[in-house]
Design a protein around this motif. Structure first.
Motif, PDB file in Angstrom:
ATOM      1  N   ALA A  25       0.963  -1.134  -0.043  1.00  0.00           N
ATOM      2  CA  ALA A  25       0.123   0.164  -0.121  1.00  0.00           C
ATOM      3  C   ALA A  25       0.714   1.276   0.000  1.00  0.00           C
ATOM      4  O   ALA A  25       1.925   1.163   0.844  1.00  0.00           O
ATOM      5  CB  ALA A  25      -0.936   0.079   1.217  1.00  0.00           C
ATOM      6  N   GLU A  26       0.370   2.214  -0.692  1.00  0.00           N
ATOM      7  CA  GLU A  26       1.122   3.631  -0.774  1.00  0.00           C
ATOM      8  C   GLU A  26       0.508   4.416   0.498  1.00  0.00           C
ATOM      9  O   GLU A  26      -0.736   4.751   0.287  1.00  0.00           O
ATOM     10  CB  GLU A  26       1.037   4.064  -2.209  1.00  0.00           C
ATOM     11  CG  GLU A  26       1.799   3.568  -3.276  1.00  0.00           C
ATOM     12  CD  GLU A  26       3.430   3.736  -3.300  1.00  0.00           C
ATOM     13  OE1 GLU A  26       3.638   4.829  -2.586  1.00  0.00           O
ATOM     14  OE2 GLU A  26       3.952   3.160  -3.743  1.00  0.00           O
ATOM     15  N   VAL A  27       1.140   4.609   1.132  1.00  0.00           N
ATOM     16  CA  VAL A  27       0.758   5.391   2.256  1.00  0.00           C
ATOM     17  C   VAL A  27       1.825   6.465   2.697  1.00  0.00           C
ATOM     18  O   VAL A  27       3.065   6.269   2.698  1.00  0.00           O
ATOM     19  CB  VAL A  27       0.221   4.592   3.681  1.00  0.00           C
ATOM     20  CG1 VAL A  27      -0.929   3.961   3.285  1.00  0.00           C
ATOM     21  CG2 VAL A  27       1.355   4.138   3.988  1.00  0.00           C
ATOM     22  N   GLU A  98      -2.614   5.866   7.980  1.00  0.00           N
ATOM     23  CA  GLU A  98      -3.335   6.098   6.710  1.00  0.00           C
ATOM     24  C   GLU A  98      -3.409   4.458   5.926  1.00  0.00           C
ATOM     25  O   GLU A  98      -4.346   4.324   5.241  1.00  0.00           O
ATOM     26  CB  GLU A  98      -2.197   6.583   5.746  1.00  0.00           C
ATOM     27  CG  GLU A  98      -2.077   8.239   6.146  1.00  0.00           C
ATOM     28  CD  GLU A  98      -1.395   8.908   5.166  1.00  0.00           C
ATOM     29  OE1 GLU A  98      -1.091   8.413   4.159  1.00  0.00           O
ATOM     30  OE2 GLU A  98      -1.067  10.270   5.484  1.00  0.00           O
ATOM     31  N   LEU A  99      -2.467   3.587   6.415  1.00  0.00           N
ATOM     32  CA  LEU A  99      -3.087   2.232   5.989  1.00  0.00           C
ATOM     33  C   LEU A  99      -4.322   1.766   6.494  1.00  0.00           C
ATOM     34  O   LEU A  99      -4.919   1.254   5.524  1.00  0.00           O
ATOM     35  CB  LEU A  99      -1.815   1.129   6.518  1.00  0.00           C
ATOM     36  CG  LEU A  99      -2.135  -0.261   6.325  1.00  0.00           C
ATOM     37  CD1 LEU A  99      -2.126  -0.444   4.531  1.00  0.00           C
ATOM     38  CD2 LEU A  99      -1.041  -1.099   6.893  1.00  0.00           C
ATOM     39  N   GLN A 102      -6.855   3.243   4.350  1.00  0.00           N
ATOM     40  CA  GLN A 102      -7.133   2.721   3.096  1.00  0.00           C
ATOM     41  C   GLN A 102      -7.618   1.409   2.999  1.00  0.00           C
ATOM     42  O   GLN A 102      -8.327   1.051   2.096  1.00  0.00           O
ATOM     43  CB  GLN A 102      -5.411   2.712   2.599  1.00  0.00           C
ATOM     44  CG  GLN A 102      -5.455   2.446   1.045  1.00  0.00           C
ATOM     45  CD  GLN A 102      -3.974   2.422   0.557  1.00  0.00           C
ATOM     46  OE1 GLN A 102      -3.574   1.448  -0.117  1.00  0.00           O
ATOM     47  NE2 GLN A 102      -3.302   3.534   0.818  1.00  0.00           N
TER      48      GLN A 102
END
Length: 301
Positions: A25-27, A98-99, A102
């Motif tokens: 994941a992009e966070v 943030e993960l 998401q």
């Protein structure tokens, strides 16, 4: 860390944990790797030094029977990105926050061991609204007491002199000395910090050496330690944690006890006897039983 197909790769390791998957994941301007499996309320697990998500492999299947398990490799660890900056635990807690957003979660249980415990504590302090319960495994958050650690071993003392806390503060030199040789340090740490040395297999140690042997991996993991002064200053502004907190300690029990007494208002503390620092490896069944009991408790129990 780009995934390479070896017997130590995530793909191969997950063959022994068939109900778990490898994910990215992009966070918070970085890419995190995490392993996910199970169903139920989300439980975030964060490993510590010198390990990876694999450190939880002995307890993941049991936990996954009742919870959705998400083992996160923090920035700088394993297959996650290793940026040059952002290793203070408040920012790394933001990575986790943030993960979970998401992934669609509003609140999670969160647990951490070693450096992972620092992040879990910071998460609970900075994202209280997103934390149901906090679990610290053998390690409290950095505080001013770290400045009192002796610079030299104390003659006749029974504790292990933690020289690597200072060594990892040094920039550039550790990666020059240890690139391709991390198995030497990993072997020493397990030999000194385990009671039952055989609880971490040669294969386990090879998994960790594979993850830490590059210059980038050594630089990034040392950055967790180099951020301690920032973490200590941040902790001075944290209010006492009010949600339920569990501390499980082996060799770190006394440090946990001192910390939880001053930083939390609703905590339980369990000591695991005849156990060193790596409680997930040495006493997995006892550790998972304590975690399951704590997570299953309700407010009116």
């Amino acid at each position: 860390m780009e995934e390479v197909h070896t017997k130590y790769s995530n793909e191969e390791l997950l063959k022994s944990l068939p109900n778990f998957t490898s994910n990215y994941a992009e966070v918070n301007n970085t890419k995190l790797h995490y392993v996910k499996g199970g169903k139920g309320e989300p439980l975030i697990l964060i490993p510590g030094y010198p390990e990876t998500w694999w450190s939880y492999h002995k307890i993941m299947p049991t936990l996954a029977e009742k919870y959705c398990i998400i083992v996160v490799e923090m920035r700088g660890m394993g297959s996650s990105d290793k940026p040059l900056f952002g290793y203070d635990k408040k920012n790394m807690a933001k990575d986790i926050y943030e993960l979970i957003l998401q992934l669609g979660y509003e609140k999670v249980y969160i647990a951490g061991h070693d450096i992972g415990a620092h992040i879990a504590f910071s998460f609970a302090s900075n994202f209280t609204q997103a934390t149901s319960k906090l679990i610290l495994l053998d390690t409290p958050h950095p505080d001013t007491g770290m400045y009192q650690l002796p610079m030299l071993p104390i003659l006749g003392a029974s504790y292990i002199y933690p020289w690597w806390l200072a060594f990892n503060q040094v920039e550039d030199i550790p990666e020059q000395l240890l690139e391709g040789r991390m198995e030497i340090l990993i072997e020493w740490l397990y030999k000194k910090l385990l009671i039952n040395y055989n609880s971490v297999s040669d294969f386990d140690k090879a998994v960790y050496a594979y993850a830490y042997n590059s210059k980038d991996a050594i630089r990034a993991s040392n950055a967790w330690y180099q951020a301690f002064p920032i973490d200590i200053e941040d902790s001075k502004n944290y209010k006492k944690i009010a949600m339920p907190v569990l501390g499980i300690g082996g060799s770190g029990y006394e440090m946990l006890k001192i910390s939880l007494e001053s930083t939390t208002t609703d905590y339980k503390l369990h000591k695991i006897y005849e156990c060193g620092h790596f409680i997930l490896a040495e006493k997995p069944q006892q550790t998972v039983n304590i975690i399951m009991q704590f997570l299953g408790e309700t407010k009116n129990q």
